[in-house]
Design a protein around this motif. Sequence first.
Motif, PDB file in Angstrom:
ATOM      1  N   ALA A 118       0.806  -1.246  -0.105  1.00  0.00           N
ATOM      2  CA  ALA A 118       0.058  -0.054  -0.120  1.00  0.00           C
ATOM      3  C   ALA A 118       0.886   1.142  -0.098  1.00  0.00           C
ATOM      4  O   ALA A 118       1.941   1.258   0.722  1.00  0.00           O
ATOM      5  N   ILE A 119       0.243   2.386  -0.696  1.00  0.00           N
ATOM      6  CA  ILE A 119       1.022   3.727  -0.476  1.00  0.00           C
ATOM      7  C   ILE A 119      -0.104   4.460  -0.368  1.00  0.00           C
ATOM      8  O   ILE A 119      -1.137   4.495  -1.017  1.00  0.00           O
ATOM      9  N   ASN A 120       0.030   5.402   0.621  1.00  0.00           N
ATOM     10  CA  ASN A 120      -1.039   6.547   0.731  1.00  0.00           C
ATOM     11  C   ASN A 120      -0.760   7.858   0.393  1.00  0.00           C
ATOM     12  O   ASN A 120       0.334   8.110   0.635  1.00  0.00           O
ATOM     13  N   TYR A 121      -1.758   8.183  -0.557  1.00  0.00           N
ATOM     14  CA  TYR A 121      -3.047   7.941  -1.034  1.00  0.00           C
ATOM     15  C   TYR A 121      -2.828   7.488  -2.519  1.00  0.00           C
ATOM     16  O   TYR A 121      -3.549   6.490  -2.961  1.00  0.00           O
ATOM     17  N   LYS A 122      -2.109   8.582  -3.399  1.00  0.00           N
ATOM     18  CA  LYS A 122      -1.975   8.425  -4.560  1.00  0.00           C
ATOM     19  C   LYS A 122      -0.734   8.142  -4.702  1.00  0.00           C
ATOM     20  O   LYS A 122       0.427   8.840  -4.276  1.00  0.00           O
ATOM     21  N   ALA A 123      -0.201   7.373  -5.966  1.00  0.00           N
ATOM     22  CA  ALA A 123       1.212   6.817  -6.200  1.00  0.00           C
ATOM     23  C   ALA A 123       1.458   6.940  -7.569  1.00  0.00           C
ATOM     24  O   ALA A 123       0.701   6.785  -8.481  1.00  0.00           O
ATOM     25  N   GLN A 124       2.593   7.477  -7.933  1.00  0.00           N
ATOM     26  CA  GLN A 124       3.074   7.457  -9.369  1.00  0.00           C
ATOM     27  C   GLN A 124       4.259   6.713  -9.242  1.00  0.00           C
ATOM     28  O   GLN A 124       5.211   7.046  -8.479  1.00  0.00           O
ATOM     29  N   GLY A 138      -5.199   4.286  -0.284  1.00  0.00           N
ATOM     30  CA  GLY A 138      -4.118   4.158   0.557  1.00  0.00           C
ATOM     31  C   GLY A 138      -3.892   2.907   1.258  1.00  0.00           C
ATOM     32  O   GLY A 138      -2.842   2.710   1.993  1.00  0.00           O
ATOM     33  N   PHE A 139      -4.876   1.971   1.072  1.00  0.00           N
ATOM     34  CA  PHE A 139      -5.084   0.648   1.881  1.00  0.00           C
ATOM     35  C   PHE A 139      -5.059  -0.644   1.260  1.00  0.00           C
ATOM     36  O   PHE A 139      -5.329  -1.676   1.820  1.00  0.00           O
ATOM     37  N   THR A 140      -4.857  -0.510  -0.081  1.00  0.00           N
ATOM     38  CA  THR A 140      -5.075  -1.882  -1.046  1.00  0.00           C
ATOM     39  C   THR A 140      -3.611  -1.860  -1.730  1.00  0.00           C
ATOM     40  O   THR A 140      -2.986  -1.088  -2.137  1.00  0.00           O
ATOM     41  N   SER A 141      -3.474  -3.267  -2.081  1.00  0.00           N
ATOM     42  CA  SER A 141      -2.257  -3.610  -2.930  1.00  0.00           C
ATOM     43  C   SER A 141      -2.471  -3.381  -4.412  1.00  0.00           C
ATOM     44  O   SER A 141      -3.481  -3.630  -4.660  1.00  0.00           O
ATOM     45  N   ASN A 179      -3.742  10.620   9.294  1.00  0.00           N
ATOM     46  CA  ASN A 179      -3.376  10.095   7.718  1.00  0.00           C
ATOM     47  C   ASN A 179      -2.170   9.838   7.489  1.00  0.00           C
ATOM     48  O   ASN A 179      -1.514  10.663   6.817  1.00  0.00           O
ATOM     49  N   TYR A 180      -1.612   8.803   7.975  1.00  0.00           N
ATOM     50  CA  TYR A 180       0.071   8.366   7.933  1.00  0.00           C
ATOM     51  C   TYR A 180      -0.011   8.428   6.180  1.00  0.00           C
ATOM     52  O   TYR A 180      -0.367   7.739   5.475  1.00  0.00           O
ATOM     53  N   GLY A 181       1.053   9.292   5.860  1.00  0.00           N
ATOM     54  CA  GLY A 181       1.392   9.157   4.454  1.00  0.00           C
ATOM     55  C   GLY A 181       2.606   8.223   3.943  1.00  0.00           C
ATOM     56  O   GLY A 181       3.592   7.823   5.069  1.00  0.00           O
ATOM     57  N   GLY A 182       2.919   7.908   2.917  1.00  0.00           N
ATOM     58  CA  GLY A 182       3.990   7.343   2.482  1.00  0.00           C
ATOM     59  C   GLY A 182       3.904   5.996   1.889  1.00  0.00           C
ATOM     60  O   GLY A 182       2.687   5.406   1.681  1.00  0.00           O
ATOM     61  N   ILE A 183       5.051   5.083   1.663  1.00  0.00           N
ATOM     62  CA  ILE A 183       4.954   3.785   1.308  1.00  0.00           C
ATOM     63  C   ILE A 183       4.793   3.079   2.556  1.00  0.00           C
ATOM     64  O   ILE A 183       5.765   2.742   3.221  1.00  0.00           O
TER      65      ILE A 183
END
Length: 622
Positions: A118-124, A138-141, A179-183
């Motif tokens: 998971a990466i919260n929330y948007k990932a590029q 942010g919470f799914t693989s 709202n914990y951010g990051g990988i």
Amino acid sequence: MGSRVISNSSCGRSARAPLIGNIEGRNVKSLNGTWNALIDPNQQNVFNDLFHYAERNHKPAPGELLELTIENGTTLKVPGDWNTQDDRLFFYNGKVWYKRDFQVAKKEDKRYFLHFGAINYKAQIYVNGKHVASHTGGFTSFNCEITDAIADGNNFVVINANNTLTNSDIPTSRTDWLNYGGITRDVNLVELPKAYIENYKIQLNPDNPKEILGWAMINGASSGDIKVMIPELKINESFPLENGKAEIRFKASPEFWSIGNPKLYDVELTYGEEVVKDLIGFRTIKIEDSQILLNGKPTMLKGISIHEEAIGADGRAHSYEHAIELLQAAKELNCNFVRLAHYTHNEHMLRAADKMGLLVWAEIPVYWNLEFEKPAVLEMAKTRMDEMIGRDQNRVSIAFWSLGNETPISDARNTFFRALNTHVKSVDDTRLTTAALVFGGEEIGKMAKEYYFPTMAGEQFDTWDIHIEDELASIVDLPAINQYFGWYYSGFLAPQAKIPPLKARQVMLDNMSKIRFHIPGDKAYVFSETGAGARRGISGNEEDMVIFSEEYQALVYKKQIEMWRNQKGLVGMSPWILKDFRSTMRQRQGIQDYWNLKGLIDDNGNPKKAFFVLQDFYDEKN
Ligand code: GCB
């Protein structure tokens, strides 16, 4: 048996690809560790500057003047939230760039993927300077194929993680958790054959416990046979693929997985050269005659709610050890059930729950007020569900898919939930659906008028009847109610009844055992939340009802238990909450300091008095 979960992503040799099920059972190389990081608070042009250097994988030379480059920036641990790794990032909502090098011994007959827990929330995601995938949620693989983007030898990946939330997101920015951010979860490099087992589902037929049903999808080939082996049951069966998918069905009489006996079987799927191993249990879960039946036996859900925060280690939980510690604490409480609130927890939790024999409520972050009228929001919720089910459909511990939490009643919201419930049922019919309903101010106002004032005037009531009039209770299989008698509700009662807050709390507590809940259709239901805040170490006499004292929290639990004993159709509860957790909503200085203190244990795992009250009640129900 429901149909397969289809990912909404595009599929190509360098693109986000359909989710690879059972990542643990694959040939992976962990990319966890220390990554370079660059904070981008103003969200301005960092990408270009970074990219300029990243494209060439530029390593700064001694004496070279570089300012905005990731190689000279900070570092962050992956997996991990950024908020608790650097004090300056505690409240940070925005973008952070991550980078790391990785090596691949590239083989011509293999395909390569990056898999993210998971990466919260948007990932590029960029590999060797090329954009390969994006993901929201942010919470799914998710995973992306990088076969064409990588070279034999050295490669590098750059990730932009952005935890900014808007009103159109799921969740929105208004949450009672940090709202914990990051990988925040594991990153793996995956090597697979050209044609590989993409995903599969193997579960007991809910209508015939002597049959196992399922499917398997192959990516990269459309014909051939897929073999399923369960050595302990002497199962060795092959199923033909049709358009890349095999329907699986065979007779078997497995020993049931249950709370006291969490029996799991080694299951092996083989397609061509690939063998995927899993540990799968078999059980049935049903509601009949207002009872929950696990393998046909009435079962009371003795539960506790849990946020994904580790005990004694700051921040988001992300390891198997964290999962075991949390679930062990639930077991000490004599629980047989955990509500994993308010979003999809990491896969370790489900694996651990399977092994420890705990039933699970799994949830997506449809939380409080979403833009329910927007079709895009419904689509987003369906995707969140698909991603959760796609990852966890073989985890026997999961008994309930929760569609949402405390959503304010409206026609648009009811339409949204009808559609979401139908969708979930069509994807997986081996679990029950649920949703936590809100019960709050309005009802308390009504109670004050109907019961409190007449009672004061001399009229005596034997019961306080509460009729739940929310259509959502009829939509889901198991209605669930969040109620905070003894805590928030006195705050509604006091102004209505024009009495001081302390008196209002006394009235509530004195009358709690008279409360009777009535659910539409007399359905079985649970209390999915209840509780009170207490900071470990604050104490006061029970009679003084000192807010945030351990004694007051324990008193609320005692009164709750009296109330629970009187309810018809109540089949379980998951009070709020196992452990204190971080929340920026909780700002009472010197007491809360950004912690929601409704935990039965504190951040370090030390029990508060109420822990033992609930533990005794659950023990008695054994
Ligand atoms: C609720 C919410 C939960 C909060 C809790 C509280 O009803 O569902 O997310 O944290 O109450 O502590 O107020």
